[in-house]
Enzyme design. Structure first.
Site, PDB file in Angstrom:
ATOM      1  CB  CYS A 197      -1.057  -0.007   1.197  1.00 39.54           C
ATOM      2  SG  CYS A 197      -2.074  -1.252   1.280  1.00 39.54           S
ATOM      3  CG  HIS A 250      -2.767   4.012   1.795  1.00 37.16           C
ATOM      4  ND1 HIS A 250      -3.278   3.121   0.656  1.00 37.16           N
ATOM      5  CD2 HIS A 250      -2.871   2.737   2.798  1.00 37.16           C
ATOM      6  CE1 HIS A 250      -3.743   2.121   0.808  1.00 37.16           C
ATOM      7  NE2 HIS A 250      -3.595   1.767   1.990  1.00 37.16           N
ATOM      8  CG  ASN A 257      -6.654  -0.191   1.191  1.00 37.85           C
ATOM      9  OD1 ASN A 257      -5.830   0.210   0.390  1.00 37.85           O
ATOM     10  ND2 ASN A 257      -6.014  -0.639   2.188  1.00 37.85           N
TER      11      ASN A 257
END
Ligand code: ACO
Length: 334
Positions: free
Chosen positions: A115, A261, A291
């Site tokens: 990520c 993020h 996400n």
């Protein structure tokens, strides 16, 4: 010659057409819209169509960023793609995009930091530019997370989505154009001010995919210790944000927009609270995108540029944490 800096010439993004809502997901696994919204802030996610791959998403985001920058593909001499969900073990997604753009010059490669991938890609591109080795770099975050989810595991499958975002960085001579409120000379320069990368391989078991070419010849599924990831995320993200601000002589008051993020709304809120950053200066897209791992920052960036929130001369803070564990931050004067 003056030192070089990376300026952001343009940004773009791409989302697959198919939207999967929490209610629809609740017909497939034992969950509910109320649980997902309360624990994560997610309301829906985009899912790649059958036959639509990470390189397709990356290519569309690249085209959109090039159009925004007013550059032709031929102007690009480096492509960096951050992804954990490549189409193939090799070739890289970056070389596939390079081929789709009909480019045979320069170089293209993937970086993998889960990520945090977009921040790592940005740092690599920025350093190639600053050292004079690249003149125009496409940095792309692209993921088809839906392909590595265990759709029977309700603790993970509700959290992720597919998408891609991109920025074009171009080399420019470092000028002081006195746009900012920051305390140091560097803080008033436009472009990438600094990037800060970290990892701790001892924490690999907290978030990983249980397959791969060397271990099982199968892709595997994402596995996560959610609570521990949550706890570490708030601490590590706060630390790296302070590190980035301190390196540039800035405080939270100087930041115009945080583009984090998009892991979980509660992680975004917890980090902002810890840093005393007002939540109305945090760009939030997790409700619509979920996400999207390495794609989430450039996707959120593009949303906030298109809707007019991010303006020329503003100070943008990006931060991310992901599997590895990896984490990092980048400060950019737009
Ligand atoms: N729907 C309904 N119930 C669920 C679901 C679901 N989708 N998922 C888990 N539950 C249940 C569990 O089974 C458990 O039930 P039990 O008490 O009967 O055993 C209960 O909810 C609580 O489970 P926990 O895992 O303890 O739930 P928690 O409050 O920690 O929330 C979550 C889970 C949302 C994953 C949380 O841990 C979290 O946000 N962690 C951060 C991880 C994250 O954001 N990861 C994203 C990737 S990492 C990154 O990008 C940085």
């Amino acid at each position: 010659m003056k030192p070089l800096i990376s300026k952001i010439a343009g940004c773009g993004s791409y989302l697959p057409e198919r939207v999967l809502t929490n209610d629809e997901l609740a017909t497939k696994v034992d969950t509910s819209d109320a649980w997902i919204v309360e624990r994560t802030g997610i309301r829906q996610r985009h899912i790649a169509a059958e036959g639509e791959f990470t390189s397709d998403l990356a290519f569309e985001a690249a085209r959109s960023a090039l159009a925004d920058a007013g550059l032709a593909a031929a102007d690009v001499d480096m492509i960096v793609v951050a992804t954990t969900t490549p189409d193939y073990t090799f070739p890289s997604v970056a070389t596939q995009v390079q081929g789709r753009l009909a480019l045979g010059h320069g170089t293209a490669f993937d970086v993998q930091a889960a990520c945090s991938g977009f921040i790592f890609g940005l740092a690599v591109a920025d350093n190639f530019i600053k050292s004079g080795q690249a003149g125009a770099v496409l940095v792309i975050g692209a993921e088809t997370m839906s392909r590595i989810l265990d759709w029977k595991d309700r603790a993970t499958c509700v959290l992720f989505g597919d998408g891609a975002g991109a920025v074009v960085l171009v080399a420019a001579e470092k000028e002081q154009d006195d746009l900012g409120r920051g305390g140091t000379a560097n803080a008033r320069v436009r472009g990438v001010l600094s990037t800060h990368l970290h990892s701790d391989g001892r924490l690999a078991d907290l978030l990983y995919v249980d397959g791969g070419p060397s271990t099982s010849q199968a892709t595997g599924y994402l596995r996560m210790q959610g609570r521990e990831v949550f706890r570490r995320a708030v601490v590590n993200l706060s630390d790296v944000v302070v590190e980035a601000m301190t390196a540039n002589g800035l405080t939270a008051d100087d930041i115009d927009w945080v583009v984090p993020h998009q892991a979980n709304k509660r992680i975004l809120d917890g980090t902002a609270r810890k840093l005393k950053l007002p939540s109305d200066r945090v760009v939030v897209t997790i409700d619509r995108h979920a996400n999207t791992s390495a794609a989430s920052i450039p996707l959120a960036l593009d949303v906030a540029v298109r809707d007019g929130r991010i303006q020329d001369g503003q100070l943008i803070l990006m931060e991310a944490m992901g599997g590895g564990m990896t984490w990092g931050a980048g400060l950019v004067r737009w």
